[in-house]
Motif scaffolding. Structure first.
Motif, PDB file in Angstrom:
ATOM      1  N   GLU A  75      -1.024   3.419   3.223  1.00 46.28           N
ATOM      2  CA  GLU A  75      -0.683   4.617   2.457  1.00 46.28           C
ATOM      3  C   GLU A  75       0.266   4.326   1.287  1.00 46.28           C
ATOM      4  O   GLU A  75       0.569   5.240   0.507  1.00 46.28           O
ATOM      5  N   HIS A  76       0.729   3.083   1.173  1.00 50.44           N
ATOM      6  CA  HIS A  76       1.671   2.732   0.107  1.00 50.44           C
ATOM      7  C   HIS A  76       1.176   1.491  -0.639  1.00 50.44           C
ATOM      8  O   HIS A  76       1.709   0.392  -0.441  1.00 50.44           O
ATOM      9  N   ARG A  99       4.003  -5.029  -3.731  1.00 52.83           N
ATOM     10  CA  ARG A  99       3.602  -4.625  -2.383  1.00 52.83           C
ATOM     11  C   ARG A  99       4.781  -4.721  -1.421  1.00 52.83           C
ATOM     12  O   ARG A  99       5.002  -3.839  -0.588  1.00 52.83           O
ATOM     13  N   MET A 100       5.542  -5.826  -1.524  1.00 54.86           N
ATOM     14  CA  MET A 100       6.685  -6.013  -0.632  1.00 54.86           C
ATOM     15  C   MET A 100       7.744  -4.934  -0.855  1.00 54.86           C
ATOM     16  O   MET A 100       8.378  -4.456   0.094  1.00 54.86           O
ATOM     17  N   ILE A 101       7.941  -4.535  -2.107  1.00 57.58           N
ATOM     18  CA  ILE A 101       8.899  -3.473  -2.403  1.00 57.58           C
ATOM     19  C   ILE A 101       8.443  -2.169  -1.760  1.00 57.58           C
ATOM     20  O   ILE A 101       9.229  -1.459  -1.113  1.00 57.58           O
ATOM     21  N   ALA A 102       7.155  -1.840  -1.929  1.00 55.83           N
ATOM     22  CA  ALA A 102       6.614  -0.604  -1.355  1.00 55.83           C
ATOM     23  C   ALA A 102       6.698  -0.603   0.162  1.00 55.83           C
ATOM     24  O   ALA A 102       7.079   0.393   0.790  1.00 55.83           O
ATOM     25  N   HIS A 103       6.393  -1.737   0.765  1.00 57.37           N
ATOM     26  CA  HIS A 103       6.320  -1.781   2.229  1.00 57.37           C
ATOM     27  C   HIS A 103       7.684  -1.968   2.879  1.00 57.37           C
ATOM     28  O   HIS A 103       7.864  -1.645   4.055  1.00 57.37           O
ATOM     29  N   SER A 104       8.650  -2.469   2.124  1.00 60.87           N
ATOM     30  CA  SER A 104       9.996  -2.613   2.682  1.00 60.87           C
ATOM     31  C   SER A 104      10.755  -1.288   2.676  1.00 60.87           C
ATOM     32  O   SER A 104      11.848  -1.199   3.238  1.00 60.87           O
ATOM     33  N   ALA A 105      10.164  -0.258   2.050  1.00 60.30           N
ATOM     34  CA  ALA A 105      10.840   1.036   1.940  1.00 60.30           C
ATOM     35  C   ALA A 105      10.603   1.937   3.151  1.00 60.30           C
ATOM     36  O   ALA A 105      11.061   3.080   3.167  1.00 60.30           O
ATOM     37  N   LYS A 106       9.898   1.425   4.164  1.00 56.28           N
ATOM     38  CA  LYS A 106       9.648   2.258   5.346  1.00 56.28           C
ATOM     39  C   LYS A 106      10.975   2.572   6.041  1.00 56.28           C
ATOM     40  O   LYS A 106      11.942   1.798   5.951  1.00 56.28           O
ATOM     41  N   PRO A 107      11.066   3.696   6.740  1.00 57.38           N
ATOM     42  CA  PRO A 107      12.322   4.079   7.400  1.00 57.38           C
ATOM     43  C   PRO A 107      12.819   3.018   8.369  1.00 57.38           C
ATOM     44  O   PRO A 107      12.026   2.377   9.064  1.00 57.38           O
ATOM     45  N   GLY A 108      14.134   2.843   8.432  1.00 55.75           N
ATOM     46  CA  GLY A 108      14.721   1.865   9.342  1.00 55.75           C
ATOM     47  C   GLY A 108      14.427   2.181  10.800  1.00 55.75           C
ATOM     48  O   GLY A 108      14.439   1.289  11.653  1.00 55.75           O
ATOM     49  N   VAL A 173       8.365  -8.594  11.436  1.00 54.52           N
ATOM     50  CA  VAL A 173       7.508  -7.779  12.295  1.00 54.52           C
ATOM     51  C   VAL A 173       7.276  -6.379  11.736  1.00 54.52           C
ATOM     52  O   VAL A 173       6.514  -5.598  12.324  1.00 54.52           O
ATOM     53  N   ASP A 174       7.884  -6.074  10.605  1.00 51.21           N
ATOM     54  CA  ASP A 174       7.666  -4.776   9.976  1.00 51.21           C
ATOM     55  C   ASP A 174       6.609  -4.847   8.881  1.00 51.21           C
ATOM     56  O   ASP A 174       6.478  -3.914   8.083  1.00 51.21           O
ATOM     57  N   TYR A 175       5.866  -5.949   8.840  1.00 48.98           N
ATOM     58  CA  TYR A 175       4.843  -6.123   7.804  1.00 48.98           C
ATOM     59  C   TYR A 175       3.492  -6.380   8.455  1.00 48.98           C
ATOM     60  O   TYR A 175       3.409  -6.917   9.560  1.00 48.98           O
ATOM     61  N   GLU A 179       0.250 -12.779   4.756  1.00 48.83           N
ATOM     62  CA  GLU A 179       0.786 -13.017   3.420  1.00 48.83           C
ATOM     63  C   GLU A 179       2.177 -12.404   3.288  1.00 48.83           C
ATOM     64  O   GLU A 179       3.102 -13.032   2.760  1.00 48.83           O
ATOM     65  N   GLU A 180       2.352 -11.204   3.789  1.00 49.16           N
ATOM     66  CA  GLU A 180       3.644 -10.532   3.716  1.00 49.16           C
ATOM     67  C   GLU A 180       4.646 -11.143   4.693  1.00 49.16           C
ATOM     68  O   GLU A 180       5.828 -11.299   4.374  1.00 49.16           O
ATOM     69  N   ILE A 181       4.186 -11.485   5.889  1.00 49.69           N
ATOM     70  CA  ILE A 181       5.062 -12.143   6.860  1.00 49.69           C
ATOM     71  C   ILE A 181       5.574 -13.467   6.283  1.00 49.69           C
ATOM     72  O   ILE A 181       6.768 -13.786   6.380  1.00 49.69           O
ATOM     73  N   SER A 182       4.685 -14.223   5.658  1.00 52.29           N
ATOM     74  CA  SER A 182       5.078 -15.491   5.041  1.00 52.29           C
ATOM     75  C   SER A 182       6.062 -15.272   3.904  1.00 52.29           C
ATOM     76  O   SER A 182       6.976 -16.081   3.691  1.00 52.29           O
TER      77      SER A 182
END
Length: 215
Positions: A75-76, A99-108, A173-175, A179-182
């Motif tokens: 969704e992001h 992509r990393m910026i968008a996906h790192s913005a998920k709630p803590g 583990v939040d990705y 590719e994102e985990i790496s």
């Protein structure tokens, strides 16, 4: 009359196409949900838990997290982040950066619920096993690399670097994909290499020597 029939025909076709598209999306989501649940069952089965309620609870914690991460990812898209520059390097943000910026913005709370849920039912060794499954054992694999590149790595250096990689593992583990985990691990590998440089070593020379030895 002919125009009316034509319009009704077009509307009916669009509706059928939309309905089919919705059904396809629903089926893909259902299949993905089953895949996440199967993955959770596989990981938990390796823990040899004896309590049935604990098994179901941990499977639920894992599958819920996998689905939540997937949904946020889907969704992001990277296009939600404007194209720009990396303020540290001055280089244009890549698609992965955005992509990393968008996906790192998920709630803590997504991460907290996952970790707290695991620790409610598992000991720390079992929690680490799940995190290793999620990140395909990248901590141990990367540590082997550091020992190969720096043969005389001290116990203190190894402990510090492993601590960085374990921190990377928990963040990763939040990705959703490798590719994102790496990319998360690359952040901490850079920290490890800077640590070695500040500890009187030259990472560039160490790596050069390693390549030459390998040849």
């Amino acid at each position: 009359m002919g125009t009316l029939l034509f319009c009704l025909s077009i509307s009916s076709g669009v509706y059928a196409q939309t309905e089919k598209s919705s059904e396809e999306i629903s089926e893909r989501t259902s299949k993905s949900n089953r895949d996440q649940e199967a993955k959770a069952k596989e990981w938990v089965s390796e823990l040899s838990l004896l309590d049935h309620e604990s098994i179901l609870a941990v499977e639920k914690v894992i599958s819920t997290h996998l689905k939540t991460v997937r949904d946020w990812h889907n969704e992001h898209p990277y296009t939600m982040v404007p194209a720009g520059i990396n303020p540290r390097t001055g280089e244009s943000l890549s698609e992965l950066d955005r992509r990393m910026i968008a996906h790192s913005a998920k709630p803590g709370s997504v991460h907290e619920d996952f970790m707290n849920g695991l620790r409610q039912h598992l000991n720390e060794e079992q929690v680490i096993h799940i995190l290793d499954k999620y990140t395909v054992g990248k901590v141990d694999f990367t540590m082997k690399g550091y020992h190969a590149i720096v043969p005389d790595l001290t116990e203190e250096e190894a402990k510090h670097i492993r601590g960085l990689l374990e921190e990377a593992r928990e963040r990763a583990v939040d990705y959703k994909n490798m590719e994102e985990i790496s990319a998360i691990f690359e952040i901490y590998k850079t920290k490890a290499e800077n640590y070695l440089n500040s500890n009187g070593r030259s990472w560039r020379q160490l790596y050069k020597d390693y390549v030459n030895r390998d040849k």
